[in-house]
Design an enzyme around this catalytic site. Sequence first.
Site, PDB file in Angstrom:
ATOM      1  N   ARG A  30       0.824  -1.218   0.000  1.00  8.47           N
ATOM      2  CA  ARG A  30       0.000   0.000   0.000  1.00  8.47           C
ATOM      3  C   ARG A  30       0.858   1.268   0.000  1.00  8.47           C
ATOM      4  NH1 ARG A  30      -4.589  -1.834   4.409  1.00  8.47           N
ATOM      5  NH2 ARG A  30      -5.518  -3.476   3.150  1.00  8.47           N
ATOM      6  N   ARG A  34      -3.021   6.515   0.966  1.00  9.96           N
ATOM      7  CA  ARG A  34      -3.522   7.672   1.698  1.00  9.96           C
ATOM      8  C   ARG A  34      -2.512   8.358   2.598  1.00  9.96           C
ATOM      9  NH1 ARG A  34      -8.650   5.137   4.480  1.00  9.96           N
ATOM     10  NH2 ARG A  34      -7.284   3.302   4.403  1.00  9.96           N
ATOM     11  N   ARG A  43      -6.905  11.782  -5.354  1.00  8.61           N
ATOM     12  CA  ARG A  43      -8.119  11.030  -5.024  1.00  8.61           C
ATOM     13  C   ARG A  43      -9.317  11.969  -4.889  1.00  8.61           C
ATOM     14  NH1 ARG A  43      -9.506   6.407  -1.780  1.00  8.61           N
ATOM     15  NH2 ARG A  43     -11.785   6.322  -1.771  1.00  8.61           N
ATOM     16  N   ASP A  80      -6.976  -2.915  -7.447  1.00  5.94           N
ATOM     17  CA  ASP A  80      -7.630  -3.553  -6.298  1.00  5.94           C
ATOM     18  C   ASP A  80      -7.888  -5.015  -6.635  1.00  5.94           C
ATOM     19  OD1 ASP A  80     -10.284  -4.277  -4.593  1.00  5.94           O
ATOM     20  OD2 ASP A  80      -9.178  -2.645  -3.634  1.00  5.94           O
ATOM     21  N   TYR A 154     -15.025 -12.358  -0.580  1.00  8.16           N
ATOM     22  CA  TYR A 154     -15.778 -11.157  -0.933  1.00  8.16           C
ATOM     23  C   TYR A 154     -16.939 -11.486  -1.862  1.00  8.16           C
ATOM     24  CZ  TYR A 154     -12.117  -8.165   1.041  1.00  8.16           C
ATOM     25  OH  TYR A 154     -11.234  -7.540   1.886  1.00  8.16           O
TER      26      TYR A 154
END
Length: 345
Positions: A30, A34, A43, A80, A154
Amino acid sequence: MGEPRKKPNAPLLKVLHGQKQTKPPVWLMRQAGRYLPEYRALRQKKAGFLNLVEDSEAAAEVTLQPVRRFGFDAAILFSDILVIPYALGQNLTFVKGEGPKLTPPLVNHTLKTLERAPQHLKAIYATVRRVADVLAPETTFLGFCGSPWTVATYMVAGEGSRDQAVTREMAYRDPQAFSEIIDAIIDSSVDYLNGQIEAGVDAVQLFDSWAGPLSPQQFERWVIAPTAKLISRLREKQPHIPIIGFPKGAGSRIKAYVCDTQVNAIGLDETVDPLWAHQYLPSDLPIQGNLDPLALLVGGDALDQAIKTILDAFSERPHIFNLGHGILPQTPLNHVSRLLEILRA
């Protein structure tokens, strides 16, 4: 097709081919995300995570941002793991404060109700080509996908969970239906990874983020066996591309995972003792990891000591320095700089 990448000066790629380096190459899971102000600014402009992933120009910029700022030894594709169910026909949305949602959930629907949508992957291949065209030859380009079990959790539940109870129950109750989901994920993932490789990535990582809660028998059936099948089929197409496995939460089952899947390198989460890993895993196996993301967040002496422990444990083997999971969004940038300062001293 299938020719080895010609990046003779890429230290991380050398490690993936079994060559120990004096100083371990480094990237962070990652790393494009962020904690970077430049990512947050982009973003905000794109108004949604999926919009960012599907904009190849923006996604390429995000992929390159951490390499540009810190000089990491690898860039990892910004995307992703849930683009596979998206391509298989589930609707994918990212809900603020709740995470990703897939509809319809396969716990009460079948694969036959889905309409395949492989066009969703085209923008990702375009992102790969954009990055590959400008990435420095000493920087390894990593592609990735989710491992079959994690992606299936998922798809079945429609969202993430900590214990994967809905999916584990289905795997016990109706293993035939669950096998069909796993096989569909394998088929799509092989094509997807091959597409990334053809577009320009140098190596790939398989993220099995939810491998931990399974019983030993279920781990063998739903983590190891499908991963081994995926890897075998990908190697038929791309025999020279290194594959990193990351079965988070696997613990001592990592030994069986390494042996049976035949990954080229193994990523360790922060719960694995580096000394145990060095002692019990094959001595020539490249190991990636495994700094606790919280140690990086806290910094100071805790960070310095944690780095030293890992470096000492893996000093005699091929090693890629990384976190045990993704970098936390609130991580100070100067702590990342400190990490690199120690590794490159």
